[in-house]
Design a protein around this motif. Sequence first.
Motif, short mmCIF file in Angstrom:
data_model
loop_
_atom_site.label_atom_id
_atom_site.label_comp_id
_atom_site.label_asym_id
_atom_site.label_seq_id
_atom_site.Cartn_x
_atom_site.Cartn_y
_atom_site.Cartn_z
N PRO A 161 4.56 -1.17 1.50
CA PRO A 161 5.41 -1.56 2.61
C PRO A 161 5.05 -0.76 3.87
O PRO A 161 4.55 0.36 3.78
CB PRO A 161 6.82 -1.21 2.12
N GLY A 162 5.29 -1.35 5.00
CA GLY A 162 4.96 -0.70 6.25
C GLY A 162 3.51 -0.90 6.64
O GLY A 162 2.97 -0.16 7.45
N ASP A 163 2.87 -1.92 6.04
CA ASP A 163 1.47 -2.24 6.36
C ASP A 163 0.53 -1.06 6.15
O ASP A 163 -0.34 -0.79 6.95
CB ASP A 163 1.33 -2.78 7.79
N ARG A 164 0.73 -0.35 5.04
CA ARG A 164 -0.14 0.76 4.70
C ARG A 164 -1.15 0.32 3.65
O ARG A 164 -0.84 -0.47 2.76
CB ARG A 164 0.66 1.96 4.19
N VAL A 165 -2.36 0.86 3.74
CA VAL A 165 -3.44 0.56 2.80
C VAL A 165 -3.97 1.88 2.26
O VAL A 165 -4.20 2.83 3.02
CB VAL A 165 -4.57 -0.24 3.50
N LEU A 166 -4.17 1.92 0.95
CA LEU A 166 -4.68 3.10 0.27
C LEU A 166 -5.91 2.69 -0.53
O LEU A 166 -5.88 1.70 -1.26
CB LEU A 166 -3.62 3.67 -0.67
N VAL A 167 -7.00 3.45 -0.38
CA VAL A 167 -8.21 3.24 -1.18
C VAL A 167 -8.51 4.55 -1.88
O VAL A 167 -8.57 5.60 -1.25
CB VAL A 167 -9.41 2.82 -0.30
N ILE A 168 -8.70 4.47 -3.21
CA ILE A 168 -9.07 5.64 -4.00
C ILE A 168 -10.44 5.36 -4.61
O ILE A 168 -10.65 4.30 -5.20
CB ILE A 168 -8.06 5.93 -5.12
N THR A 169 -11.35 6.31 -4.45
CA THR A 169 -12.66 6.21 -5.09
C THR A 169 -12.84 7.41 -6.01
O THR A 169 -12.38 8.51 -5.70
CB THR A 169 -13.81 6.17 -4.06
N TRP A 170 -13.49 7.16 -7.15
CA TRP A 170 -13.76 8.20 -8.13
C TRP A 170 -15.25 8.43 -8.20
O TRP A 170 -16.04 7.48 -8.26
CB TRP A 170 -13.26 7.78 -9.51
#
Length: 84
Positions: A41-50
């Motif tokens: 919510p709130g137009d947030r984007v999360l990218v996680i790389t390993w």
Amino acid sequence: MTIALMWEAKAAEGRGEELLRWARGQRLATEPSRRETFAAPGDRVLVITWWEGEDEVSAELPELPTPESDLIARPVHRWRFRQV
């Protein structure tokens, strides 16, 4: 050892879907062992790389760039973690 890089951005007003498409379309110089993208919510984007085999959290690893300033509402946040 595994290093996880987290990249989080908040889209400018009304541009959440565009930011999500932008993040999904970014390619890194080297592919991580795993990559996941999340929206919140709130137009947030999360990218996680390993990344496997890196022995220091400060290791040189490719990261997602910062989008054009008109696409984001604030500076991108970045964190690095090592598996324990």
